[in-house]
Each structure stands twice: as C-alpha cells, then as structure tokens.
Design a protein around this motif. Sequence first.
Motif, PDB file in Angstrom:
ATOM      1  N   TRP A  51       5.487   2.063 -11.848  1.00 35.63           N
ATOM      2  CA  TRP A  51       4.679   2.127 -10.630  1.00 35.63           C
ATOM      3  C   TRP A  51       5.511   2.635  -9.458  1.00 35.63           C
ATOM      4  O   TRP A  51       5.022   3.396  -8.619  1.00 35.63           O
ATOM      5  N   PHE A  60      -1.735  10.341  -4.398  1.00 37.54           N
ATOM      6  CA  PHE A  60      -2.356   9.729  -5.562  1.00 37.54           C
ATOM      7  C   PHE A  60      -1.570   8.523  -6.059  1.00 37.54           C
ATOM      8  O   PHE A  60      -2.170   7.496  -6.403  1.00 37.54           O
ATOM      9  N   ALA A  64      -3.106   4.882  -6.182  1.00 38.11           N
ATOM     10  CA  ALA A  64      -3.368   4.355  -7.522  1.00 38.11           C
ATOM     11  C   ALA A  64      -2.749   2.972  -7.688  1.00 38.11           C
ATOM     12  O   ALA A  64      -3.378   2.065  -8.246  1.00 38.11           O
ATOM     13  N   TYR A  65      -1.515   2.807  -7.208  1.00 46.85           N
ATOM     14  CA  TYR A  65      -0.890   1.478  -7.309  1.00 46.85           C
ATOM     15  C   TYR A  65      -1.677   0.447  -6.511  1.00 46.85           C
ATOM     16  O   TYR A  65      -1.966  -0.644  -7.007  1.00 46.85           O
ATOM     17  N   PHE A  68      -5.145  -0.001  -8.457  1.00 48.35           N
ATOM     18  CA  PHE A  68      -5.181  -0.416  -9.856  1.00 48.35           C
ATOM     19  C   PHE A  68      -3.938  -1.154 -10.342  1.00 48.35           C
ATOM     20  O   PHE A  68      -3.986  -1.798 -11.390  1.00 48.35           O
TER      21      PHE A  68
END
Length: 75
Positions: A51, A60, A64-65, A68
């Motif tokens: 991550w 992104f 994203a981290y 999600f």
Amino acid sequence: MARNKSWNELSVVARWRIAMLALAQLALQFVALRDLVKRPAADVRGSKSLWAAATFINFFGPLAYLAFGRAWKIK
C-alpha cells in the motif's frame, strides 16, 4: 508531431493548474502514508508495504488506499 512545451512556454494559468494538481497529489499521499504508518497492520487490508508503494501512483494510489485499504470496524 508537436513537441511538448517547456515550463517557461506555459501560460501563468497552466503553471498554476500544474502546481495545484501537484500540491493535491502530495497532500493525498501525505495523508495516506501518515494513516498507513499509524494504523496497526491488522486494520489494513493487505500488505502495508504494498500500500505504501501504491501511494506513489498519482492520485489513484492514495485514493485507493483511503477507500479500499483500510479495514473499517463498526463499534
């Protein structure tokens, strides 16, 4: 094929846009990395090191981290 403009050839508005996008990217990455460092490994979905590497993908990765990568616990 047209060549890319250099920084000095860009308009003032274009320079400001690039600077603001860069600042937003850095802010998102800072928030994501700070959260990743402070969060226990049990509360992260997947590997913390993966991550952390993903946050270096423009916009992104940090988004994203934050969306999600964190395990949400209902209290």
